[in-house]
Write an enzyme that holds these catalytic residues in place. Sequence first.
Site, PDB file in Angstrom:
ATOM      1  N   TRP A 130       0.654  57.886   5.480  1.00 14.30           N
ATOM      2  CA  TRP A 130       1.515  58.142   6.641  1.00 14.30           C
ATOM      3  C   TRP A 130       1.283  59.584   7.080  1.00 14.30           C
ATOM      4  O   TRP A 130       1.775  60.509   6.462  1.00 14.30           O
ATOM      5  CB  TRP A 130       2.962  57.922   6.210  1.00 14.30           C
ATOM      6  CG  TRP A 130       4.017  58.061   7.247  1.00 14.30           C
ATOM      7  CD1 TRP A 130       4.274  59.140   8.036  1.00 14.30           C
ATOM      8  CD2 TRP A 130       5.010  57.084   7.574  1.00 14.30           C
ATOM      9  NE1 TRP A 130       5.366  58.901   8.828  1.00 14.30           N
ATOM     10  CE2 TRP A 130       5.833  57.646   8.568  1.00 14.30           C
ATOM     11  CE3 TRP A 130       5.296  55.798   7.113  1.00 14.30           C
ATOM     12  CZ2 TRP A 130       6.925  56.972   9.115  1.00 14.30           C
ATOM     13  CZ3 TRP A 130       6.373  55.123   7.646  1.00 14.30           C
ATOM     14  CH2 TRP A 130       7.167  55.704   8.646  1.00 14.30           C
ATOM     15  N   GLY A 186      -1.492  66.398   8.316  1.00 16.14           N
ATOM     16  CA  GLY A 186      -2.661  67.266   8.396  1.00 16.14           C
ATOM     17  C   GLY A 186      -2.857  67.930   7.044  1.00 16.14           C
ATOM     18  O   GLY A 186      -2.913  69.150   6.934  1.00 16.14           O
ATOM     19  N   GLY A 187      -2.887  67.102   5.998  1.00 19.32           N
ATOM     20  CA  GLY A 187      -2.846  67.624   4.627  1.00 19.32           C
ATOM     21  C   GLY A 187      -1.393  67.839   4.253  1.00 19.32           C
ATOM     22  O   GLY A 187      -0.548  66.973   4.424  1.00 19.32           O
ATOM     23  N   ASP A 198       7.542  68.282   0.945  1.00 21.35           N
ATOM     24  CA  ASP A 198       8.893  68.761   0.651  1.00 21.35           C
ATOM     25  C   ASP A 198       9.675  67.650  -0.036  1.00 21.35           C
ATOM     26  O   ASP A 198       9.254  66.489  -0.070  1.00 21.35           O
ATOM     27  CB  ASP A 198       9.584  69.202   1.949  1.00 21.35           C
ATOM     28  CG  ASP A 198       9.618  68.095   2.988  1.00 21.35           C
ATOM     29  OD1 ASP A 198      10.304  67.081   2.750  1.00 21.35           O
ATOM     30  OD2 ASP A 198       8.941  68.221   4.038  1.00 21.35           O
ATOM     31  N   GLU A 205     -24.744  61.393 -10.115  1.00 15.81           N
ATOM     32  CA  GLU A 205     -23.375  61.632  -9.625  1.00 15.81           C
ATOM     33  C   GLU A 205     -22.512  60.377  -9.791  1.00 15.81           C
ATOM     34  O   GLU A 205     -21.331  60.453 -10.122  1.00 15.81           O
ATOM     35  CB  GLU A 205     -23.406  62.089  -8.164  1.00 15.81           C
ATOM     36  CG  GLU A 205     -23.904  63.525  -8.022  1.00 15.81           C
ATOM     37  CD  GLU A 205     -24.181  63.930  -6.576  1.00 15.81           C
ATOM     38  OE1 GLU A 205     -24.018  65.120  -6.266  1.00 15.81           O
ATOM     39  OE2 GLU A 205     -24.598  63.065  -5.760  1.00 15.81           O
TER      40      GLU A 205
HETATM   41  C1  DGJ Z   1      -5.289  64.499   8.766  1.00 10.67           C
HETATM   42  C2  DGJ Z   1      -5.342  64.071   7.330  1.00 10.67           C
HETATM   43  O1  DGJ Z   1      -4.894  65.083   6.496  1.00 10.67           O
HETATM   44  C3  DGJ Z   1      -6.759  63.641   7.001  1.00 10.67           C
HETATM   45  O2  DGJ Z   1      -6.866  63.324   5.645  1.00 10.67           O
HETATM   46  C4  DGJ Z   1      -7.124  62.476   7.862  1.00 10.67           C
HETATM   47  O3  DGJ Z   1      -6.297  61.384   7.550  1.00 10.67           O
HETATM   48  C5  DGJ Z   1      -6.982  62.840   9.321  1.00 10.67           C
HETATM   49  N1  DGJ Z   1      -5.697  63.394   9.603  1.00 10.67           N
HETATM   50  C6  DGJ Z   1      -7.220  61.646  10.199  1.00 10.67           C
HETATM   51  O4  DGJ Z   1      -6.946  61.887  11.509  1.00 10.67           O
END
Ligand code: DGJ
Length: 746
Positions: free
Chosen positions: A477, A528-529, A534, A614
């Site tokens: 999500w 976005g990571g 939280d 690998e």
């Molecule tokens: C931001 C996420 O943190 C990424 O891992 C990836 O899912 C992109 N969005 C996809 O748009």
Amino acid sequence: MSIELDAQRHALTLHTVRTSYQMDLDTYGRIRHLYYGRRTGGHMAQLYPMMDHGFSPDYYAGRKSRGLSPDTSLAEYTGANTGDFRVGCLRCTNADGISGADFVYTGHEILSGAYDVPGMPCAHDQDGDCQTSIVRLKDAATGLELHLIYGVYERDDIITRSAKFVNAGSADITLTRALSVCLDIPFGDWELLHFHGRHEMERNAERMPLMHGIHTISSNRGASSHHHNPFVVLCDRSATEDQGECYGAMLVYSGSHRTDIERDFLGQTRVVMGIGDEMFSWQLSPGESFDTPQVILAYTHEGIGALSRRYHSFLRKNIMRSKFAFAPRPVLINNWEATYFNFDADKIVSIARQAAPLGIDMLVLDDGWFGLRNDDDHALGDWFVNTDKLPGGLDKLIARVHDMGMKFGIWVEPEMVSEDSDLCRAHPDWAIRVPGRDPAMGRNQLVLDFSRPEVVSHIADCLTRLLSENEIDYVKWDMNRNISDVFSHALPPERQGEVLHRYMLGVYDLLERVTSAFPDVLFEGCAGGGGRFDAGMLAYFPQIWCSDDTDAVERLSIQLGTSVGYPVSAMGSHVSACPNHQTGRTVPFGTRGVVAMCGAFGYELDPAKLTDGEKDEIRGQVARYKRWQSLIHDGLFYRLRMPENSDYAAWMSVREDRSEALVSVVQPHVHGNTPPIFLKLAGLDPDALYRVESFDVFGCTRTAPFDRSGVPVGSAYAGSQLMYAGIAMQRLFGDCPSIQMHLVRI
Ligand code: DGJ
């Protein structure tokens, strides 16, 4: 009983096994904070002799005797406009123009069990450990009532707090600041440990002395943010990982937040924490109430590490509701860094086909599977499958993946909408933007107005359809921009200050509906990571993608910083390809595995581009991770060395019964002719003997001709020796080598 009422002295004490928290009713009917610290008995009022301080006003009733001032007395919660000139919890005005509130005690209750915070995630009472106390206060001028709510988790050594406002007056009241807690600490020399960062470098631990004045940690981004995490620690100047006094305050909230820490003119320290007040206002009509998010407080005299372990266990047990909180997690492979938007069904299947024999359990299909989503610019909101990319639909793709014995996961970003989407064309007013003004764009997308229940319901329907029509095992999500241009078409002008908090309530409502309807789906949070890592999100997501930076060296600071407040089982952490996509750095494959194993483990690469060597390494990593997953996730976590203070980083996990431990060391900067890496271990049984079960070195390009490892496999050491004298590892060579050592009690 953990809550003790001393009726004679009008004192209320909240006891946990190792801490005590005390308040009383002062001479003038105000609730006064007295103590939070190491467990003790007695009434702490003697710590505060009556004293008159110039320019600190007196309560009216004490105007002749003086000596007790709202400006110096310790508060459980502040009023406003009452002569306490320190940083406060509240700003409010009623329709008659009366500003502030002077809260006077009216009553209290003691209840068994935990309390709920309506509309927001909060701690539950997992093992019947909690008692709740509610202290009621009222301002006579406006009729504003304040309920201070305390949850006392005796065995967990945790106190939760929240505040509730009720307009019991006859005129509207507008709140423009309504924080959750005030914690006044009268004595001591404190340092502030907080967690700052940015996209691709979240939650760096920074420790600084608290000087006189006010320091603010906040986010006004509509999200808890990559930039300032809603968790702070005050630690004694001499506190280390293993000893010293520390207080933690963690907000269970995922939107804009604010923490002010003031060192006042008497050297007293005040912490106030809650919803961010920039762009915040809330209208309370007579009879209406407003709840503030919960704060989780912890105190220990045993150092920052002990504080961390207290939070780890509490969050896993009492905040996370997912059945996966304590369950083994599947090792996943995610296609994002392997393909970005450039994939079709066959490519996804080929990733799965190559991953399955390596022991990987689940394929996660990331962004780009829906609508006309071939790049950042389109289709968010159009949650139907793109059959050009995935002919036959999701069903067919999922069946192909399941047929290989792998689970299937999928990416969604439910809170967002692209301007170029069917959803935005159908409902242009569903996006948050100011009418008549071009909005600031983030990743060329807009935020859906989740302050509107019909928008939340529409997205709930889309997700329900997606999850009920397809056999999906996992959902990532995501949420990829912060909120600017705040305005809702559905709210009147005087309620526009409510949009950001109503947005969060809408997000929680959606999360509640979807995660409870699909309890067998593992949900992983992402923004976005780690832009929303939280305690609020952890209520729904037992794991959160920790950062978009997958570089193992960068991850050392990110993950160890995150671990100060949050459990490693909650940190999504993957091995990715090198040169790394975020930094261009190349780190040995084995070291990438060591770092990613400090979390919820997986891969983020294209197996077709790997060498056979690998692939063998992956087999080994997956096998080791599966063997040690419960030790890593359920064990007690010790930070041995932070990368910021050293040329290596080290940490270890120890089983609660101290029967085994896993030590990890990574050395990003190798030097010539250096001493060996020397470590004092932690958490072991000093009287037991531990055998080195395995000692693996990764990425070490050679051993100096006369060097011998100080810790051969099979050798045994006393726990006391390993902890008090320490252990010398071998000298490492190469670019970012690492060591993983497994110890078993014999
Ligand atoms: C931001 C996420 O943190 C990424 O891992 C990836 O899912 C992109 N969005 C996809 O748009």
